[in-house]
Scaffold this motif. Structure first.
Motif, PDB file in Angstrom:
ATOM      1  N   MET A  85       0.853  -1.184   0.000  1.00 34.50           N
ATOM      2  CA  MET A  85       0.000   0.000   0.000  1.00 34.50           C
ATOM      3  C   MET A  85       0.890   1.235   0.000  1.00 34.50           C
ATOM      4  N   ALA A  86       0.655   2.149  -0.947  1.00 32.97           N
ATOM      5  CA  ALA A  86       1.367   3.428  -0.991  1.00 32.97           C
ATOM      6  C   ALA A  86       0.348   4.542  -0.814  1.00 32.97           C
ATOM      7  N   GLU A  87       0.564   5.401   0.190  1.00 34.57           N
ATOM      8  CA  GLU A  87      -0.366   6.486   0.501  1.00 34.57           C
ATOM      9  C   GLU A  87       0.331   7.832   0.336  1.00 34.57           C
ATOM     10  N   PHE A  88      -0.362   8.755  -0.304  1.00 32.28           N
ATOM     11  CA  PHE A  88       0.173  10.088  -0.563  1.00 32.28           C
ATOM     12  C   PHE A  88      -0.822  11.112  -0.013  1.00 32.28           C
ATOM     13  N   LYS A  89      -0.426  11.842   1.020  1.00 31.19           N
ATOM     14  CA  LYS A  89      -1.289  12.856   1.618  1.00 31.19           C
ATOM     15  C   LYS A  89      -0.776  14.246   1.284  1.00 31.19           C
ATOM     16  N   THR A  90      -1.715  15.158   1.059  1.00 28.84           N
ATOM     17  CA  THR A  90      -1.317  16.526   0.744  1.00 28.84           C
ATOM     18  C   THR A  90      -0.755  17.258   1.951  1.00 28.84           C
ATOM     19  N   THR A  91      -0.911  16.709   3.141  1.00 27.49           N
ATOM     20  CA  THR A  91      -0.413  17.365   4.349  1.00 27.49           C
ATOM     21  C   THR A  91       0.905  16.798   4.830  1.00 27.49           C
ATOM     22  N   THR A  92       1.447  15.797   4.141  1.00 25.82           N
ATOM     23  CA  THR A  92       2.741  15.232   4.514  1.00 25.82           C
ATOM     24  C   THR A  92       3.681  15.293   3.323  1.00 25.82           C
ATOM     25  N   ASP A  93       4.963  15.303   3.606  1.00 23.39           N
ATOM     26  CA  ASP A  93       5.967  15.462   2.546  1.00 23.39           C
ATOM     27  C   ASP A  93       6.255  14.166   1.802  1.00 23.39           C
ATOM     28  N   ASP A  94       6.325  13.067   2.546  1.00 25.31           N
ATOM     29  CA  ASP A  94       6.761  11.810   1.940  1.00 25.31           C
ATOM     30  C   ASP A  94       5.621  10.797   1.911  1.00 25.31           C
ATOM     31  N   PRO A  95       5.584   9.945   0.891  1.00 27.55           N
ATOM     32  CA  PRO A  95       4.572   8.881   0.867  1.00 27.55           C
ATOM     33  C   PRO A  95       4.853   7.843   1.947  1.00 27.55           C
ATOM     34  N   ALA A  96       3.799   7.179   2.391  1.00 32.77           N
ATOM     35  CA  ALA A  96       3.927   6.081   3.349  1.00 32.77           C
ATOM     36  C   ALA A  96       3.714   4.778   2.582  1.00 32.77           C
ATOM     37  N   ILE A  97       4.708   3.922   2.577  1.00 35.17           N
ATOM     38  CA  ILE A  97       4.645   2.661   1.839  1.00 35.17           C
ATOM     39  C   ILE A  97       4.728   1.513   2.833  1.00 35.17           C
ATOM     40  N   SER A  98       3.667   0.713   2.891  1.00 32.70           N
ATOM     41  CA  SER A  98       3.586  -0.409   3.822  1.00 32.70           C
ATOM     42  C   SER A  98       3.569  -1.715   3.034  1.00 32.70           C
ATOM     43  N   VAL A  99       4.253  -2.726   3.579  1.00 33.13           N
ATOM     44  CA  VAL A  99       4.452  -3.982   2.853  1.00 33.13           C
ATOM     45  C   VAL A  99       4.192  -5.158   3.798  1.00 33.13           C
ATOM     46  N   ARG A 100       3.586  -6.210   3.256  1.00 35.23           N
ATOM     47  CA  ARG A 100       3.430  -7.468   4.009  1.00 35.23           C
ATOM     48  C   ARG A 100       3.691  -8.635   3.081  1.00 35.23           C
ATOM     49  N   GLY A 101       4.468  -9.576   3.558  1.00 32.15           N
ATOM     50  CA  GLY A 101       4.715 -10.809   2.820  1.00 32.15           C
ATOM     51  C   GLY A 101       4.430 -12.002   3.707  1.00 32.15           C
ATOM     52  N   GLY A 102       3.843 -13.037   3.139  1.00 30.32           N
ATOM     53  CA  GLY A 102       3.507 -14.198   3.942  1.00 30.32           C
ATOM     54  C   GLY A 102       3.554 -15.481   3.135  1.00 30.32           C
ATOM     55  N   ALA A 103       3.738 -16.584   3.850  1.00 30.76           N
ATOM     56  CA  ALA A 103       3.749 -17.908   3.233  1.00 30.76           C
ATOM     57  C   ALA A 103       2.890 -18.847   4.060  1.00 30.76           C
ATOM     58  N   ASN A 104       2.049 -19.644   3.385  1.00 30.60           N
ATOM     59  CA  ASN A 104       1.224 -20.661   4.029  1.00 30.60           C
ATOM     60  C   ASN A 104       1.586 -22.016   3.428  1.00 30.60           C
ATOM     61  N   TYR A 105       1.918 -22.956   4.313  1.00 23.05           N
ATOM     62  CA  TYR A 105       2.310 -24.289   3.848  1.00 23.05           C
ATOM     63  C   TYR A 105       1.327 -25.309   4.413  1.00 23.05           C
ATOM     64  N   HIS A 106       0.630 -25.997   3.507  1.00 25.77           N
ATOM     65  CA  HIS A 106      -0.355 -27.013   3.894  1.00 25.77           C
ATOM     66  C   HIS A 106       0.362 -28.352   4.062  1.00 25.77           C
ATOM     67  N   ILE A 107       0.626 -28.709   5.311  1.00 19.71           N
ATOM     68  CA  ILE A 107       1.333 -29.965   5.587  1.00 19.71           C
ATOM     69  C   ILE A 107       0.506 -31.152   5.118  1.00 19.71           C
ATOM     70  N   ASP A 108      -0.776 -31.114   5.409  1.00 17.93           N
ATOM     71  CA  ASP A 108      -1.709 -32.116   4.904  1.00 17.93           C
ATOM     72  C   ASP A 108      -3.073 -31.452   4.802  1.00 17.93           C
ATOM     73  N   ASP A 109      -4.122 -32.229   4.626  1.00 23.97           N
ATOM     74  CA  ASP A 109      -5.452 -31.664   4.408  1.00 23.97           C
ATOM     75  C   ASP A 109      -5.997 -30.922   5.625  1.00 23.97           C
TER      76      ASP A 109
END
Length: 695
Positions: A416-440
């Motif tokens: 997510m990248a957010e750009f506000k007119t009241t702040t100087d720099d954009p806020a960039i938030s990141v999430r990464g994830g992994a799901n491993y299905h061992i069995d059913d």
């Protein structure tokens, strides 16, 4: 009063497991095998609960009816890690992992995808949502930072309330609730459809007198309309609008410190979904929220106990004589004026729009990407001087990717990248994830999140000073901030998801490690010269919002949802949280020392919901709730509590197809004596009767 130490939890779990094993032996796996529920709030992609990158809970309509709860915020007690507490009889605060106050500011709440966060208050006002419990179909709760999907207000978590559509509730319904404190609530809903159009109309009213001491009652009336149009096989239009108008009483301390708080709110929301083919879906939504709040104003002379300000003007004349040319104020005479003592005043408009494209270019890859904007305009007689309005524009872009690398391994990435007119720099938030299905039946997951919460409209513009019309300052209280940074959260989550096919349910275990830095709080220092300084004989204090809070959470959460027989429903939610950190209070350390945050969140929270349908027309259940000691910001309490609520529902079908239901709800069956947030919020046994007619 019965208590529930943490050592009781393993025994309770073991007993429950023993009972459930006896249920399991009586039924085959095929009897209860069904898909795990799907949710979309975590990644904007519809996913089963064991595929999401962050722990997510679902409060279904069945759970809502089984709980018998009266207020919408109370439902979140069913979610691990959430704390719900009344700051007054009819005003609630909801937070995740503690470290909060009367105005929690780091949870995003949406209704059908429409944000309801109030930038004028930096929180959610649960009293003016314009919906009731009867309007809710289900609630998705993301237990962890969801900034990559929902933006910076979702720093600690996100809630999406999905209302009932005309299709899901084809019948008309009337309900009436009677209870203590002269409580009288009613709702009426009307649903109908004609060819490709369906609508649902809801009207409601709530009224009660509040707690005995402060009489902090409520009188609120609200209504909503939802219309669904399906002109083609590929297009769906959903339009909703609503209003809420009424009054609650807020305050703390002495009876004279309680005031009416009037509100008027309205909203309009339009959503269009176009599915050009099974692999491409466009969603466009536009919305507008309005909220106006008002509390009484008082003459300064009445607050000072100085009729006509005679004593004050005599003191000013004496000071001018003593100081001569060095007299520090622009006038030696002041006139009376009306002033506010509460911060919940003003109005705010929020306009927003968003376009999302969900694609599936291959069988292994799904993408949900889009852009959006939000325009906020606020006036606050309490925090924005000279009745000026302030505004902010927020533009954002997001993308979430689900990649099924193998039959067992699933990857999720969100930005997510957010750009506000009241702040100087954009806020960039990141999430990464992994799901491993061992069995059913067994899945492990891991996710990393770096998220930012940009300062709200209130936090960037708030300033408060009591100044007489002649320009003489009586008390400088809050100075406008000019150096706020975004709050930052680094989070690691490890999870284990276990399906229980024979018990028709699942268990979700989450380990969390959260580091929060640059939290926005008040920084105290000696103010410029004002009359309060002269009156008390030493420098007066003033505060400014700064990035002065750092803390971390370490803990574990467990949720188990089971339906071991068609008649039984069980939901267990438990959280252990070890919080540590420091809130720096500023330069006046002898009066405002730094605050140790080790007690700012309860170590243990627990809720256990059980409901059994004894016959097609009768069911009964209970909710056991426990929260260990906690010191909320702005609260003098440090109490724990354990409460047991029980519910009985009897239905009376009629030969003509109508259905009458009667529910008896007993809150705090043990009549345990405890208070929440303020000492005056004293809890006791309460008995409610809820009558409903479906026709």
């Amino acid at each position: 009063m019965p208590t529930l130490p943490c050592t009781y939890f393993p025994f309770a779990f073991a007993i429950a497991a023993t009972l459930l094993s006896s249920y399991a032996s009586a039924f085959s796996e095929e009897d209860f095998l069904s898909d795990i529920p799907e949710v979309a709030s975590a990644t904007r992609i519809s996913q089963p609960l064991d595929d999401v990158p962050v722990a997510t809970s679902l409060i279904t309509r069945q759970m809502i009816e089984a709980s018998g709860m009266i207020e919408i915020p109370e439902l979140l007690r069913l979610v691990p890690g959430f704390q719900v507490y009344p700051t007054n009889h009819n005003k609630y605060a909801v937070t995740y992992h503690g470290e909060s106050s009367e105005f929690p500011n780091d949870l995003e709440v949406r209704i059908n995808g429409r944000p309801v966060y109030v930038p004028m208050l930096s929180t959610v006002d649960w009293n003016s949502l314009g919906i009731t419990l009867d309007d809710i179909e289900y609630i998705e709760v993301v237990r962890g930072s969801n900034v990559p999907s929902y933006g910076s207000n979702a720093l600690m978590g996100a809630i999406n309330i999905v209302t009932r559509s005309p299709i899901s509730q084809p019948q008309n319904r009337v309900t009436f609730t009677a209870g203590p404190d002269k409580r009288r609530d009613y709702t009426a809903t009307l649903s109908n459809q004609h060819e490709n159009a369906q609508y649902r109309l809801s009207l409601s009213g709530q009224k009660n007198n509040g707690f005995d001491f402060q009489r902090d009652g409520e009188e609120v009336y609200q209504g909503s309309l939802q219309v669904t149009l399906t002109p083609t096989l590929y297009d769906t239009f959903d339009f909703s609008a609503g209003f809420s108008q009424g009054s609650i009483v807020t305050g703390q301390g002495e009876l004279s410190q309680y005031d009416d708080r009037d509100h008027i709110s309205s909203y309009q929301h339009l959503q269009w979904k176009h599915e050009s083919d099974p692999f491409n879906e466009y969603t466009l939504q536009l919305f507008h929220n309005f909220l106006s709040l008002k509390t009484p104003s008082y003459w300064a002379s009445d607050l000072l106990g100085d009729p006509g300000l005679q004593q004050l003007n005599a003191q000013l004349a004496y000071l001018e004589q003593q100081y001569g040319d060095a007299y520090p104020f622009p006038s030696s005479h002041v006139s009376d004026f009306r002033t506010l003592t509460k911060g919940e005043n003003g109005s705010v408009h929020v306009y927003g729009g968003e376009l999302q494209l969900t694609q599936r270019p291959t069988t292994e890859l799904t993408l949900a990407s889009g852009v959006g904007f939000r325009y906020e305009d606020a006036r606050s007689d309490s925090f924005i001087p000279e009745a000026k309005s302030v505004h902010e524009e927020n533009y954002y872009a997001f993308s979430n990717i689900e990649w099924q690398q193998t039959a067992k391994l699933l990857w999720n990435l969100g930005v997510m990248a957010e750009f506000k007119t009241t702040t100087d720099d954009p806020a960039i938030s990141v999430r990464g994830g992994a799901n491993y299905h061992i069995d059913d039946t067994t899945t492990v997951r891991a996710s990393l999140t770096q998220a930012f919460r940009t300062p709200s409209l209130l936090e960037q513009n708030a300033e408060t000073a009591y100044v007489f019309p002649e320009g003489v300052p009586f008390d400088y209280q809050l100075k406008k901030s000019d150096q706020l940074k975004s709050e930052k959260l680094d989070a690691v989550e490890l999870g284990l998801f276990l399906k229980h096919p024979t018990l028709h349910g699942f268990t979700d275990i989450k380990l969390f490690f959260e580091d929060s830095r640059d939290g926005i709080e008040g920084w105290f220092y000696y103010s410029d010269l004002d009359l309060a300084t002269l009156a008390q004989g030493y420098p007066d204090e003033e505060r400014q919002l700064r990035n002065s809070k750092d803390y971390r959470n370490r803990g574990v959460e467990v949720q188990t949802f089971l339906q071991p027989t068609p008649k039984d429903l069980i939901n267990l939610a438990y959280s252990y949280n070890d919080i540590s950190g420091v809130l720096q209070r500023g330069d006046i350390r002898d009066h405002k020392p730094d605050r140790d945050l080790s007690a700012a969140a309860p170590k243990h929270t627990l809720s256990l919901l059980y409901n059994r349908r004894f016959s097609p027309t009768f069911d009964a259940g209970f909710i056991l709730t426990h929260m260990s000691k906690v010191q909320w910001e702005g609260s003098s309490l440090h109490d724990d509590f354990t409460s047991l609520d029980v519910k009985f529902t009897q239905q009376f079908p009629t030969s003509s197809g109508e259905r009458v239901s009667a529910t008896l709800m007993i809150e705090n069956l043990w009549d345990a004596k405890y208070s929440e947030f303020h000492r005056n919020n004293a809890q006791e046994r309460k008995i409610y009767l809820i009558l409903s007619l479906d026709f």
